[in-house]
Design an enzyme around this catalytic site. Structure first.
Site, mmCIF file in Angstrom:
data_model
loop_
_atom_site.group_PDB
_atom_site.id
_atom_site.type_symbol
_atom_site.label_atom_id
_atom_site.label_comp_id
_atom_site.label_asym_id
_atom_site.label_seq_id
_atom_site.Cartn_x
_atom_site.Cartn_y
_atom_site.Cartn_z
ATOM 1 N N ARG A 234 33.748 36.856 35.159
ATOM 2 C CA ARG A 234 34.579 35.704 34.673
ATOM 3 C C ARG A 234 34.646 35.754 33.099
ATOM 4 N NH1 ARG A 234 36.510 35.828 39.040
ATOM 5 N NH2 ARG A 234 36.899 34.019 40.601
ATOM 6 N N GLU A 263 44.241 34.647 32.068
ATOM 7 C CA GLU A 263 44.914 35.604 32.347
ATOM 8 C C GLU A 263 46.025 35.046 33.465
ATOM 9 O OE1 GLU A 263 41.193 37.092 34.329
ATOM 10 O OE2 GLU A 263 42.175 36.356 36.319
ATOM 11 N N HIS A 281 42.576 42.078 36.484
ATOM 12 C CA HIS A 281 41.662 41.574 37.194
ATOM 13 C C HIS A 281 41.711 41.765 38.682
ATOM 14 C CE1 HIS A 281 39.672 37.402 38.457
ATOM 15 N NE2 HIS A 281 39.424 38.190 39.313
HETATM 16 C C1 8YV Z 1 40.101 38.313 43.130
HETATM 17 C C2 8YV Z 1 37.649 37.159 42.242
HETATM 18 O O1 8YV Z 1 40.692 39.037 42.286
HETATM 19 O O2 8YV Z 1 36.312 37.278 44.002
HETATM 20 C C3 8YV Z 1 36.581 36.604 43.178
HETATM 21 O O3 8YV Z 1 36.061 35.950 42.503
HETATM 22 O O4 8YV Z 1 38.102 36.915 41.394
HETATM 23 C C4 8YV Z 1 38.672 38.043 42.851
HETATM 24 O O5 8YV Z 1 38.171 39.097 44.005
HETATM 25 C C5 8YV Z 1 40.951 36.973 43.293
HETATM 26 O O6 8YV Z 1 40.490 36.135 43.674
HETATM 27 C C6 8YV Z 1 42.231 37.481 44.060
HETATM 28 O O7 8YV Z 1 43.058 36.541 43.919
#
Ligand code: 8YV
Length: 315
Positions: A234, A263, A281
């Site tokens: 993150r 983002e 992402h």
């Molecule tokens: C995804 C994510 O891109 O797993 C996570 O924590 O940030 C990602 O896998 C996201 O949640 C898809 O919207």
């Protein structure tokens, strides 16, 4: 019997929409023009939230929904869900661990290779005709034989390490304690010491208030002018202003990033840099993984409203 009503915070692929719509009444929050009015209109009946890792569920959203029982997150990271607000009302929270681990590790390693060998620039070199007109592409750096540091040796960090071993790299890691499942890798205490001891620093920590800006100015400068920072966790784990300063001044060699503060609206300073690889992402963004994530989002909601144990609970 009427269907259970769910607030859908962000869009999902069509196959997930179809499965969710067949079982629940989905209220598409992300499509509402006036979000406050939308929440108010449906608040009394909404018993579940289906959200995404980066969108989460804020305290304000949770508090606006008096009948809320469960928040199902499409993502392993649930740092954007206000857990205190959920806990205070015994609201269940679920995520999608395991199914995305290897894809996220794959992208992290691919980013390292891509940036280290200058593959994006190399393709532009071919397409622009520079190869024919100017000759050989400038030399880049190898990865094998170098030292990789992994900050956070959880599921994703471990898979990154396994892959890097295959590239003949020395693996070092830092975490709250040494891990017995990584006997061949070197444990280093603290992010700064880890950064000082490696060439490539992978950030694979689960984000929380405690890890905010754990990679700050000192850690970034300890990695140094030849070092590369790779973030597949993150944005909040890194002090982005310090990172931009170091990339601009050359105090840090380069950075490969899949996540950003605010983002998808990046700090424009990133766009002017040529020592970065910027990704939207999408570390978990394969058909196979996203289908498995969508199924878990559904399965958790379905289990809860059928009175069965949750497959992947966080709270
Ligand atoms: C995804 C994510 O891109 O797993 C996570 O924590 O940030 C990602 O896998 C996201 O949640 C898809 O919207």
């Amino acid at each position: 019997m009427s269907k259970v009503e769910i607030l859908q915070v962000g869009p999902y692929p069509i196959w997930d929409d179809e499965r969710l719509n067949a079982r629940f009444t989905m209220h598409r929050y992300f499509e509402a023009e006036d979000k406050q009015a939308f929440l108010k209109e449906h608040a009394q009946k909404i018993r579940g939230i289906a959200t995404r890792g980066e969108l989460g569920a804020s305290r304000a959203m949770i508090e606006a929904l008096p009948a809320l029982e469960i928040i199902s997150v499409y993502g392993v990271g649930y740092d954007a869900v206000d857990l205190d607000a959920a806990r205070a009302r015994n609201i269940r929270v679920t995520n999608t661990p395991d199914v995305l681990t290897k894809d996220v590790a794959d992208l992290g390693v691919a980013m390292m290779m891509c940036l280290s060998r200058g593959m994006i620039g190399a393709e532009a070199w071919v397409k622009s005709g520079n190869w024919a007109s100017k000759g050989l592409y400038p030399l880049k750096h190898r990865v094998h034989g170098k030292r990789a540091g992994i900050l956070g040796l959880g599921r994703i960090g471990y898979e990154v390490g396994r892959r890097l071993s295959g590239f003949d790299m020395d693996i070092l890691y830092s975490d709250v304690a040494a891990k017995d499942y990584a006997p061949d890798w070197t444990f280093v205490e603290g992010a700064e010491k880890l950064a000082e001891s490696c060439d490539f620093l992978f950030v694979t920590l689960a984000a929380s208030a405690a890890t905010r800006h754990i990679v700050g100015k000192q850690v970034i400068e300890a990695l140094g002018p030849e070092g590369m920072l790779i973030n597949i966790s993150r944005a909040s784990n890194i002090d982005e202003d310090a990172l931009l300063d170091a990339l601009e001044s050359g105090k840090l060699g380069s950075a490969a990033l899949d996540v950003f503060e605010g983002e998808p609206n990046l700090n424009p300073r990133f766009l002017a840099l040529d020592n970065v690889l910027l990704q939207p992402h999408h570390a978990s963004g394969t058909y196979e993984t996203r289908k498995a994530m969508g199924k878990l989002v559904f399965d958790n909601l379905d289990a809860h409203f059928s009175g069965k144990p949750l497959p992947t609970p966080v709270l």
